[in-house]
Structure formats: C-alpha cells, structure tokens
Design an enzyme around this catalytic site. Structure first.
Site, PDB file in Angstrom:
ATOM      1  N   ARG A 123       0.830  -1.233   0.000  1.00  0.00           N
ATOM      2  CA  ARG A 123       0.000   0.000   0.000  1.00  0.00           C
ATOM      3  C   ARG A 123       0.853   1.268   0.000  1.00  0.00           C
ATOM      4  NH1 ARG A 123      -3.400  -2.890   3.813  1.00  0.00           N
ATOM      5  NH2 ARG A 123      -4.932  -3.964   2.558  1.00  0.00           N
ATOM      6  N   LYS A 145       1.731  11.132 -11.795  1.00  0.00           N
ATOM      7  CA  LYS A 145       0.851  10.223 -12.546  1.00  0.00           C
ATOM      8  C   LYS A 145       1.635   8.953 -12.825  1.00  0.00           C
ATOM      9  CE  LYS A 145      -2.405  13.108 -15.069  1.00  0.00           C
ATOM     10  NZ  LYS A 145      -2.819  13.530 -16.415  1.00  0.00           N
ATOM     11  N   GLU A 187       6.299  17.348 -25.964  1.00  0.00           N
ATOM     12  CA  GLU A 187       5.754  17.801 -24.667  1.00  0.00           C
ATOM     13  C   GLU A 187       6.303  19.195 -24.326  1.00  0.00           C
ATOM     14  OE1 GLU A 187       3.360  16.074 -23.367  1.00  0.00           O
ATOM     15  OE2 GLU A 187       3.740  13.913 -23.427  1.00  0.00           O
ATOM     16  N   LYS A 229       5.219  22.742 -15.133  1.00  0.00           N
ATOM     17  CA  LYS A 229       4.536  21.527 -14.659  1.00  0.00           C
ATOM     18  C   LYS A 229       4.333  21.587 -13.140  1.00  0.00           C
ATOM     19  CE  LYS A 229       3.327  16.973 -15.044  1.00  0.00           C
ATOM     20  NZ  LYS A 229       3.377  15.731 -15.776  1.00  0.00           N
ATOM     21  N   GLU A 239      -6.080  16.567 -11.116  1.00  0.00           N
ATOM     22  CA  GLU A 239      -6.706  16.861 -12.411  1.00  0.00           C
ATOM     23  C   GLU A 239      -8.218  17.110 -12.316  1.00  0.00           C
ATOM     24  OE1 GLU A 239      -4.830  14.863 -15.796  1.00  0.00           O
ATOM     25  OE2 GLU A 239      -6.827  14.682 -16.665  1.00  0.00           O
ATOM     26  N   ARG A 243      -5.002  21.015 -14.499  1.00  0.00           N
ATOM     27  CA  ARG A 243      -4.034  19.986 -14.917  1.00  0.00           C
ATOM     28  C   ARG A 243      -4.445  19.305 -16.225  1.00  0.00           C
ATOM     29  NH1 ARG A 243      -0.633  15.526 -11.372  1.00  0.00           N
ATOM     30  NH2 ARG A 243       0.503  14.727 -13.180  1.00  0.00           N
ATOM     31  N   ASN A 247      -3.007  17.745 -21.051  1.00  0.00           N
ATOM     32  CA  ASN A 247      -3.369  16.661 -21.970  1.00  0.00           C
ATOM     33  C   ASN A 247      -3.618  17.168 -23.391  1.00  0.00           C
ATOM     34  OD1 ASN A 247      -3.263  14.740 -19.907  1.00  0.00           O
ATOM     35  ND2 ASN A 247      -5.332  15.256 -19.252  1.00  0.00           N
ATOM     36  N   HIS A 250      -3.370  14.882 -26.372  1.00  0.00           N
ATOM     37  CA  HIS A 250      -3.253  13.505 -25.882  1.00  0.00           C
ATOM     38  C   HIS A 250      -4.483  12.656 -26.195  1.00  0.00           C
ATOM     39  CE1 HIS A 250       0.269  15.073 -23.921  1.00  0.00           C
ATOM     40  NE2 HIS A 250       0.530  13.938 -23.318  1.00  0.00           N
ATOM     41  N   HIS A 254      -3.369   9.517 -27.863  1.00  0.00           N
ATOM     42  CA  HIS A 254      -3.553   8.173 -27.300  1.00  0.00           C
ATOM     43  C   HIS A 254      -4.294   7.284 -28.304  1.00  0.00           C
ATOM     44  CE1 HIS A 254      -3.073   9.542 -22.815  1.00  0.00           C
ATOM     45  NE2 HIS A 254      -1.922   9.453 -23.469  1.00  0.00           N
ATOM     46  N   HIS A 267       5.212   8.031 -28.102  1.00  0.00           N
ATOM     47  CA  HIS A 267       4.226   8.861 -27.399  1.00  0.00           C
ATOM     48  C   HIS A 267       4.303  10.321 -27.865  1.00  0.00           C
ATOM     49  CE1 HIS A 267       1.609  10.262 -24.211  1.00  0.00           C
ATOM     50  NE2 HIS A 267       2.536  11.126 -23.845  1.00  0.00           N
TER      51      HIS A 267
HETATM   52  P1  NAD Z   1      10.581   5.447 -22.994  1.00  0.00           P
HETATM   53  O1  NAD Z   1      10.558   5.319 -21.538  1.00  0.00           O
HETATM   54  O2  NAD Z   1      10.127   4.278 -23.800  1.00  0.00           O
HETATM   55  O3  NAD Z   1      12.052   5.862 -23.456  1.00  0.00           O
HETATM   56  C1  NAD Z   1      12.331   6.007 -24.833  1.00  0.00           C
HETATM   57  C2  NAD Z   1      13.533   5.147 -25.257  1.00  0.00           C
HETATM   58  O4  NAD Z   1      14.735   5.751 -24.785  1.00  0.00           O
HETATM   59  C3  NAD Z   1      13.519   3.739 -24.701  1.00  0.00           C
HETATM   60  O5  NAD Z   1      14.009   2.857 -25.668  1.00  0.00           O
HETATM   61  C4  NAD Z   1      14.509   3.835 -23.528  1.00  0.00           C
HETATM   62  O6  NAD Z   1      15.077   2.590 -23.190  1.00  0.00           O
HETATM   63  C5  NAD Z   1      15.527   4.764 -24.097  1.00  0.00           C
HETATM   64  N1  NAD Z   1      16.321   5.529 -23.135  1.00  0.00           N
HETATM   65  C6  NAD Z   1      15.917   6.099 -21.977  1.00  0.00           C
HETATM   66  N2  NAD Z   1      16.886   6.879 -21.469  1.00  0.00           N
HETATM   67  C7  NAD Z   1      17.946   6.790 -22.307  1.00  0.00           C
HETATM   68  C8  NAD Z   1      19.232   7.383 -22.334  1.00  0.00           C
HETATM   69  N3  NAD Z   1      19.595   8.292 -21.433  1.00  0.00           N
HETATM   70  N4  NAD Z   1      20.075   7.046 -23.326  1.00  0.00           N
HETATM   71  C9  NAD Z   1      19.686   6.166 -24.296  1.00  0.00           C
HETATM   72  N5  NAD Z   1      18.456   5.606 -24.346  1.00  0.00           N
HETATM   73  C10 NAD Z   1      17.604   5.916 -23.360  1.00  0.00           C
HETATM   74  O7  NAD Z   1       9.701   6.672 -23.497  1.00  0.00           O
HETATM   75  P2  NAD Z   1       9.575   8.185 -22.988  1.00  0.00           P
HETATM   76  O8  NAD Z   1       9.414   8.967 -24.214  1.00  0.00           O
HETATM   77  O9  NAD Z   1      10.602   8.533 -22.013  1.00  0.00           O
HETATM   78  O10 NAD Z   1       8.199   8.151 -22.188  1.00  0.00           O
HETATM   79  C11 NAD Z   1       6.981   7.798 -22.802  1.00  0.00           C
HETATM   80  C12 NAD Z   1       6.039   7.280 -21.754  1.00  0.00           C
HETATM   81  O11 NAD Z   1       5.820   8.287 -20.772  1.00  0.00           O
HETATM   82  C13 NAD Z   1       4.680   6.889 -22.289  1.00  0.00           C
HETATM   83  O12 NAD Z   1       4.303   5.638 -21.776  1.00  0.00           O
HETATM   84  C14 NAD Z   1       3.755   7.971 -21.765  1.00  0.00           C
HETATM   85  O13 NAD Z   1       2.452   7.519 -21.574  1.00  0.00           O
HETATM   86  C15 NAD Z   1       4.431   8.338 -20.483  1.00  0.00           C
HETATM   87  N6  NAD Z   1       4.123   9.694 -19.987  1.00  0.00           N
HETATM   88  C16 NAD Z   1       3.769   9.830 -18.696  1.00  0.00           C
HETATM   89  C17 NAD Z   1       3.502  11.081 -18.183  1.00  0.00           C
HETATM   90  C18 NAD Z   1       3.156  11.233 -16.739  1.00  0.00           C
HETATM   91  O14 NAD Z   1       2.773  12.339 -16.331  1.00  0.00           O
HETATM   92  N7  NAD Z   1       3.287  10.223 -15.926  1.00  0.00           N
HETATM   93  C19 NAD Z   1       3.617  12.207 -18.996  1.00  0.00           C
HETATM   94  C20 NAD Z   1       4.013  12.042 -20.317  1.00  0.00           C
HETATM   95  C21 NAD Z   1       4.258  10.763 -20.804  1.00  0.00           C
HETATM   96  N1  GLY Z   2       1.275  14.536 -18.609  1.00  0.00           N
HETATM   97  C1  GLY Z   2       0.045  15.018 -18.094  1.00  0.00           C
HETATM   98  C2  GLY Z   2       0.032  15.214 -16.627  1.00  0.00           C
HETATM   99  O1  GLY Z   2       0.979  14.957 -15.935  1.00  0.00           O
HETATM  100  O2  GLY Z   2      -0.967  15.627 -16.095  1.00  0.00           O
END
Ligand code: NAD
Ligand code: GLY
Length: 365
Positions: A123, A145, A187, A229, A239, A243, A247, A250, A254, A267
């Site tokens: 938890r 998130k 982003e 942010k 949200e 917030r 999106n 998005h 999505h 993404h």
């Molecule tokens: P990712 O985590 O898949 O990373 C992209 C690629 O880069 C992967 O192949 C990873 O292994 C590689 N990588 C990471 N760091 C590296 C480095 N320093 N050097 C070389 N390679 C590296 O993708 P992302 O673009 O980082 O994130 C996308 C995800 O984030 C999606 O699932 C999306 O839904 C999520 N997201 C979440 C939020 C949130 O608020 N929580 C906001 C935006 C996006």
């Molecule tokens: N990436 C959208 C949020 O964090 O609210």
C-alpha cells in the site's frame, strides 16, 4: 552549467526537482537524508541499465544503501501487468518493507510503471524518479501520474503517487537517440501552446540550437518546462481542472498510439500529430486563427516530428478510442483545445463531424 532546484509544493507530499549535470554520482548523498530505510530497488530496462546502472548502484552503496536491481524489457509494449509482476516478484522475494524505496532509472515507461508499483506494493513504499529521456525529464517524472496501458487504451490503469525527489541528470540526454529526443520536444512545445506564449516564441527562435543539444538552451528548456509543470500540479494535483490542460493533443495522440500498436508511433510523435489535430479543431470552432495552426505545425515540423497520421487510421477508430479516454464524462468526449498561443481550455459537446474533419485534415492520403 550549474545545478538548479525547483520546489513542487504539495503540503506534506512536497518535493524537490533537482536539475543539473552529473547528478547520478551524488544520488546516495542526496537521498540518504530523505529516506528512512536503506533498501532500494533500482528499476530500469535493458537499454538504460548498461549505460547508467553501475554508476547509480555504486553511488547508492557508497551512502550505505542495499541495492536490488530490476531490469525490464525495453518498450511501450511492455508497460503492462507482466512487467509489474516482475517488479513485485523481485521486491517481495527480497523482503521489501514500507520503509524501502523504488527508484525509477529510465524514461517515462520505466517511471510510470515503477511509480504504480511503489504506490501499490504494501500500500505504498518510497519512490524516487531519475528520468533519463527528455520526455520524462520535462513531463512524466514530475507530478505523480503513474500507471500501465491496457490493450484497449493508454494509461487506463494507474494511481496518483508522488515521488520523494526527482533528480534530472542532464548528461543522460547525450546518449538518447535523436528520435527519442524529438519525441520529448512534443511535450516541450505543448507547454508553450497551453501556458506560455513567450516560451513558444523562444522555441521558434532557438529550435536549431536545441536540436544541437546546446547546454544553456537545454537547461533553460528543462527548467522552464519543470517550473510550468510544478506550477500546474501544485494548483491541481488530481486533475480536477487546470491539470487537464497538460493533456493537449493527448486524446487524439492516445488514439493514434492505440491504433498503431504500442511502441510503433512514439508517445511524443502521437502527441505532436494530436496537437495539430487539436489546433485544427480549435480553428474550425473559431477559437484560434489559421495562422496559429500554421505556427504550431511549423514548430512541430522544425522539431523533426511527424505532422500527419497514417492513412489507414479511420476517424471512426479515433472516435472509438477517444470514447474510452480517461477524460470522458457522462459518455461525452472532452478534449483540450488551444486558443491563441499560450492559452487552452477543456471543451465538451463537440460534434463528431467536426472532430472527424480535424482528423482528416492531418491524415495522409
Ligand atoms: P521510454 O521510456 O520508452 O524511453 C524512450 C527510449 O529511450 C527507450 O528505448 C529507452 O530505453 C531509451 N532511453 C531512456 N533513457 C535513455 C538514455 N539516457 N540514453 C539512451 N536511451 C535511453 O519513453 P519516454 O518517451 O521517455 O516516455 C513515454 C512514456 O511516458 C509513455 O508511456 C507515456 O504515456 C508516459 N508519460 C507519462 C507522463 C506522466 O505524467 N506520468 C507524462 C508524459 C508521458
Ligand atoms: N502529462 C500530463 C500530466 O501529468 O498531467
């Protein structure tokens, strides 16, 4: 470049975002005063671990932490229950306690999954974000998130769970692939469109230097995005209002990711196309002028991001996927639409015919 600290103000869940070069080396010293336990799992993936895991482990061990690594397969298609199980199995086998911590070392995929694991194991155990992609440094690691994908939709299962610290080592961007760097810029551009016209103008003027990874520009960009942010999340953690503006693009994006199959269109790439569709829809509804749509499209193009969706995606498939979005309320699709640059709002009751028009205007023929 010097190290900068940004506070995210959330009463007892407040934390700091630290931005600077070579911060991995001092992780142990940074975290020791923050965390009560000394057991820490570093969750990473098969790409990031060979680059940075040993540095992180030795920095933590130097400060007395016992480290358990968890290495997941790399890719959006692994942001699922099976990867969560791998995390849970390792932590339970290693007798993790509530005072233990999960540290996410990687991009948004690793960060979102680790955060959800931290929120649900016992938890709630401690959570620290060490984002290593541009996208996760400017967005995913900040704000709490967390979650995983479902085959029918992105991020449909998850929790709000804040980290205790976000440590952004800017040097990690040097090993990122160009395509992943461009994806993160989507982003970055989003913040300009929804919040800060001056920042949008700065991106228009300096995109070439940013693409060359010039340090002073990267620092400015990371700091500005994290500050926006942090401001938005501090106003509306769960949200209920503001917030949702984060999106922008998005709901369309999505739907693009889901139709393409996770990991096929990144993404940020999907969000980039989604922001152009949203701007088109805003223009159709008289919220912004045609010049604004063109400025958004041009900046996205200059960031080496795609501007159109593949031809075989039908408007009907978008509407189906958009109908399952987290923002749907009372069965109604809700989308964020920009006004003139620097402004955006949540809109409901949009006729499906207008949504289809906006989609088709930015779909390959
Ligand atoms: P990712 O985590 O898949 O990373 C992209 C690629 O880069 C992967 O192949 C990873 O292994 C590689 N990588 C990471 N760091 C590296 C480095 N320093 N050097 C070389 N390679 C590296 O993708 P992302 O673009 O980082 O994130 C996308 C995800 O984030 C999606 O699932 C999306 O839904 C999520 N997201 C979440 C939020 C949130 O608020 N929580 C906001 C935006 C996006
Ligand atoms: N990436 C959208 C949020 O964090 O609210």
């Amino acid at each position: 470049m010097t190290t900068k600290t940004l506070p995210l103000d959330l009463a007892e869940r407040s934390y700091q975002i630290i931005i600077g070069p070579n911060l991995l080396e001092s992780l142990g010293e940074q975290l020791a005063p923050l965390l009560s336990g000394r057991q820490i799992a570093v969750v990473s993936n098969e790409t990031v671990a060979p680059l940075y895991l040993s540095r992180v482990v030795s920095a933590l061990e130097k400060s007395g932490f016992r480290v358990v690594p968890v290495i997941l397969p790399d890719g959006e298609q692994y942001k699922n229950w099976q990867s969560l199980e791998t995390i849970f199995d390792t932590l339970i086998e290693n007798r993790f306690e509530r005072s233990s911590t999960l540290l996410a070392l990687g991009g948004g995929v690793v960060g979102d999954m680790s955060g959800f694991a931290a929120a649900s194991l016992l938890r709630g155990v401690g959570f620290v974000q060490v984002p290593t992609t541009l996208l996760s440094q400017v967005d995913a690691s900040v704000g709490g998130k967390t979650g995983i994908n479902h085959r029918l939709g992105k991020n449909l299962i998850g929790a709000f769970y804040q980290p205790k610290r976000v440590v952004i080592d800017t040097e990690t961007l040097k090993t990122l692939s160009p395509r992943d760097f461009f994806s993160g810029l989507a982003e970055v551009i989003k913040y300009g469109i929804i919040w800060d016209a001056g920042f949008f103008g700065y991106l228009e003027e300096n995109m070439a230097a940013i693409l060359n990874l010039q340090n002073d520009h990267l620092t400015h960009l990371l700091y500005t995005c994290c500050a926006i942010k942090a401001d938005v999340v501090a106003q509306d953690e769960r949200e209920q209002g503001t917030r949702a503006l984060l999106n922008l693009g998005h709901t369309f994006g999505h739907a693009i990711e889901t139709q393409a199959g996770y990991g096929q269109i990144l993404h940020g790439e999907a969000v980039a196309i989604g922001m152009i569709m949203a701007a088109e829809l805003a223009c159709i509804r008289g919220l912004c002028n045609r010049e604004t749509v063109l400025r958004i499209k041009n900046l996205i193009q200059h960031a080496n991001l795609p501007t159109t969706a593949p031809a075989h995606f039908t408007p009907e498939a978008y509407l189906e996927a958009m109908g399952r979005d987290k923002k749907v309320s009372g069965g109604k699709i809700r989308v964020i639409l920009n006004g003139e640059i620097g402004t955006a709002e949540l809109h409901t009751d949009i006729p499906p015919a207008q949504i289809k028009r906006a989609i088709l205007a930015h779909t390959d023929r």
